[in-house]
Structure formats: C-alpha cells, structure tokens
Design an enzyme around this catalytic site. Sequence first.
Site, mmCIF file in Angstrom:
data_model
loop_
_atom_site.group_PDB
_atom_site.id
_atom_site.type_symbol
_atom_site.label_atom_id
_atom_site.label_comp_id
_atom_site.label_asym_id
_atom_site.label_seq_id
_atom_site.Cartn_x
_atom_site.Cartn_y
_atom_site.Cartn_z
ATOM 1 N N SER A 104 0.816 -1.207 0.000
ATOM 2 C CA SER A 104 0.000 0.000 0.000
ATOM 3 C C SER A 104 0.857 1.268 0.000
ATOM 4 C CB SER A 104 -0.960 -0.036 1.189
ATOM 5 O OG SER A 104 -1.917 0.972 1.122
ATOM 6 N N ASP A 246 -2.323 6.039 -3.450
ATOM 7 C CA ASP A 246 -1.178 5.398 -2.816
ATOM 8 C C ASP A 246 -0.717 4.241 -3.707
ATOM 9 O OD1 ASP A 246 -3.444 3.879 -2.380
ATOM 10 O OD2 ASP A 246 -2.809 3.170 -0.409
ATOM 11 N N ASP A 248 -1.121 1.011 -3.934
ATOM 12 C CA ASP A 248 -2.038 0.021 -4.506
ATOM 13 C C ASP A 248 -3.372 0.639 -4.894
ATOM 14 O OD1 ASP A 248 -3.033 0.388 -1.931
ATOM 15 O OD2 ASP A 248 -3.619 -1.713 -1.700
ATOM 16 N N ASP A 250 -5.906 1.954 -3.346
ATOM 17 C CA ASP A 250 -7.174 1.750 -2.655
ATOM 18 C C ASP A 250 -7.572 2.994 -1.870
ATOM 19 O OD1 ASP A 250 -5.346 1.596 -0.579
ATOM 20 O OD2 ASP A 250 -6.127 -0.284 0.256
#
Length: 452
Positions: A104, A246, A248, A250
């Site tokens: 992340s 960010d 990833d 999400d």
Amino acid sequence: MGRLFGTDGVRGVANADLTAELALGLSVAAAHVLAEAGSFEGHRPVAVVGRDPRASGEFLEAAVVAGLASAGVDVLLVGVLPTPAVAFLTAELGADLGVMLSASHNAMPDNGVKFLARGGHKLDDELEERIEAVYEEHRTGAPWDRPTGGGVGRVRSYDEGFERYVTHLVGVLPNRLDGLKVVLDEAHGAASLVSPEAFTRAGAEIVTIGAEPDGLNINDGCGSTHLGKLQAAVLEHGADLGIAHDGDADRCLAVDHTGAEVDGDQIMAVLALAMRERGVLRADTVVATVMSNLGFKLAMEREGLSLIQAAVGDRYVLEEMKEHGYALGGEQSGHVIISDHATTGDGTLTGLLLAARVAQTGRTLRDLASVMVRLPQVLVNVPDVDRTRVGSSAELAAAVAEAERELGATGRVLLRPSGTEPLVRVMVEAADIDQARSVAGRLADVVKSALG
C-alpha cells in the site's frame, strides 16, 4: 508464533520479514481455508492474483502462484493492477479467492500479501485466524495434502482484467467529466495506467505525474503520502483539482484548485451529499472511523445525516456497511468505499466520483468541500514502543484521563497501536491548535516512557 496478519494483510520488509517461503506457505493455507481445495466435486478452485509494481512483487508473486497451484488452485495472473481491481475481478469472475501483493502506502522495501474471499471481500478476523492456524500446523511438521498429476493447479495470464476494470469504473459514473482539467498523481504505483485511462475515457483533460514505476520508486516523494508535487502541479497547470493515490490505489486524497488538501473526511462529505441527492445514500447514513475529524461529525449532523464510527481500518468500516447495507463509508486517510460499485476502498473510483460532482454542479472542489470545517487535529506517531500494552498501562491511562479533563467537551484524545508498524499513534483534537499540539506532545512523551 505472533499474529501474522495486521490490519491489512501480512506486511513487512520483503525478503526479510516477508519471505518467499512465508508467502508460499500462507498461500497454501489460504487455499485450504478459502478455496477448500480438494473438497470440490468436479470444481477446480480459481484464484485471481495481482500486484503493485514493487520489484519484490515479482518473486513474491512467483511464490504465491507456486503455493496456490501446488494446492490444486487454478491461477489467473492479472499483473500490475490496483487492489480494488483484484477485488472487482475476484467477484466478477466468480473466483474462490483473490491475492494482492502490495504494501500500500509503505516505502518500497516493504511488501505485503492481502487475501480476498469469494466476492472480493477482505477477510474477517476468524478467517485470518484459520489461515494462520493451518499455516502454523503444517509449518511445524504436519504434511500438506498435495494433489498430483492433473490435480495440480494451472496458471495463465488474464490480460482482459485491465479492460474489464476500466470499463466498470467509467460505466458507474453518474455524469461525464468533460471540461475538467485534472492532475493525477499515481505514486508510481498500481494505478499508473488504469487511472489515467479511466479519467480520459470519462472526458477529463488530464496531467499525469508519478506514473513511471520502475519497481523501486513507489510512494517515493509522491502520491497520497506526499502531496507537495501534486499541489504544485495543480497550480502550475491551472487545473480544477488534483487526485493522489497510494501504491495500490485503494485510497484517494485530493487537492482543490488553490492547492489546498481535501482529505478523506471532506471527500466523504462531498460524496454523501451527492449520493443523497441521487437517492442512493441508504438510510442517509455514512460509516467512518474513530479517527474522523470532529468537524466531519458536526457537518453530517448539520446536514441531517447519520454518522456511525467503527474501529480504525477499512475492513471494520466494511463490516459495518455490509451488516446494515449502508452505501458509503471510509477513513480520513482516503479509503472510501462505495458499496454499490466496490467491495473495498477504490481510489480511482473515488477520484472519478469526486470529479463528477465538480463537473455536475459547476462548483469548485474548494466550495464543495467547505460543507465541513476541520477542527485542529494533531497526530503523533511514537515508534519503537510496545504497542501491545496501550490498553494495560496504568501510567498511560492516568495521562489520558488528565488530558481529557483539560480538553473538556471541546476536544478528544485517541491512542491507537498501529496494525502494520511497531508504533503507537497519539491523536488529539481541540478547538485551539496550540493546545492540541501541547497535549499531544505530552502524551507522546508518556507513551515513550511507559511503553518504551
């Protein structure tokens, strides 16, 4: 063995904490728990596997695939895609589980393994505990039940995943983005191709930064954890707004046309009013966490909306949303969940819907976000302490009680052990920023002395 799963999967320094052996073993255990490998009559379990661009994701992906296939699970490799894309495809393709390799917002040396259950949902505590128990049982000597011959899993690339996900994103927008100029900061991460494509198809004029991942530069001075470059780019290009993801993708944070940050609470406030206007904000309720700014709660009350506050972590927000059927929830950090269109936080979808509201109303993002006023909030991370004793230290409890007496009804204190890092977060809100800083600093000192 200590608990492997944190608040968002298993995470650590790749090839040190998170090794290929651990990734392989956890994947076999997850196959036995989530796919019930070997127990299906005439059904071959299927897993969707994706990753962010970190260099370590290459060998960890190989380990995960080896573990799954050795347990009899067929694997669809979707390559570099955001976590919410893997969740979407897990549901869309009817897969038994999904696996995302990402840390992340963490720096590049870290990586992580996130497992998703059928339907693309994050795991609850009980499932994580079962996976850990199976992993530990076999790590200490019990043999795996290994298929042979035609029973082993097969592996193939699923290149259609990109197109299916982008088509989904653009298809759920209530209106187009024509006439908007948007700067996108992709954090050199998993959305570096997906997000620009989706915004372009939706009609926006885009300027892209942080979209040249090389495996080493993810989150490096860019993205949702470092907004400076996005703020500068929005001003330089005269853009209507900026969107930051960010690693990833999400999560989503935003910047208005003046360069001012628009955080997750403000984004939820804007989307809540838009969704109520369209009649899709079920029960006129938003789910947030205890970390949300008091100003967000006051704004929702003023607008006649209900706010439910869950424990920190988007999966706890999701659990509350799923249990009661709520349509919108999220975190101040930018994890925003729109349950009609996603099973997890989706930064690209959030950014698209935020831009759609700007385009639909003709108002600036700054004006829309002014529906809430952020009260001064100070967050101090105290590293290298025993986070497990936050709730049991008498010295710390006394210090918190004294701080709460000082703040009275105009503020609050929250101490929270990190679920992914060896630190304790001290959060203080107050009507006055100097008072918030003073109280937070004193409490941080007590955390160090009591838990160090």
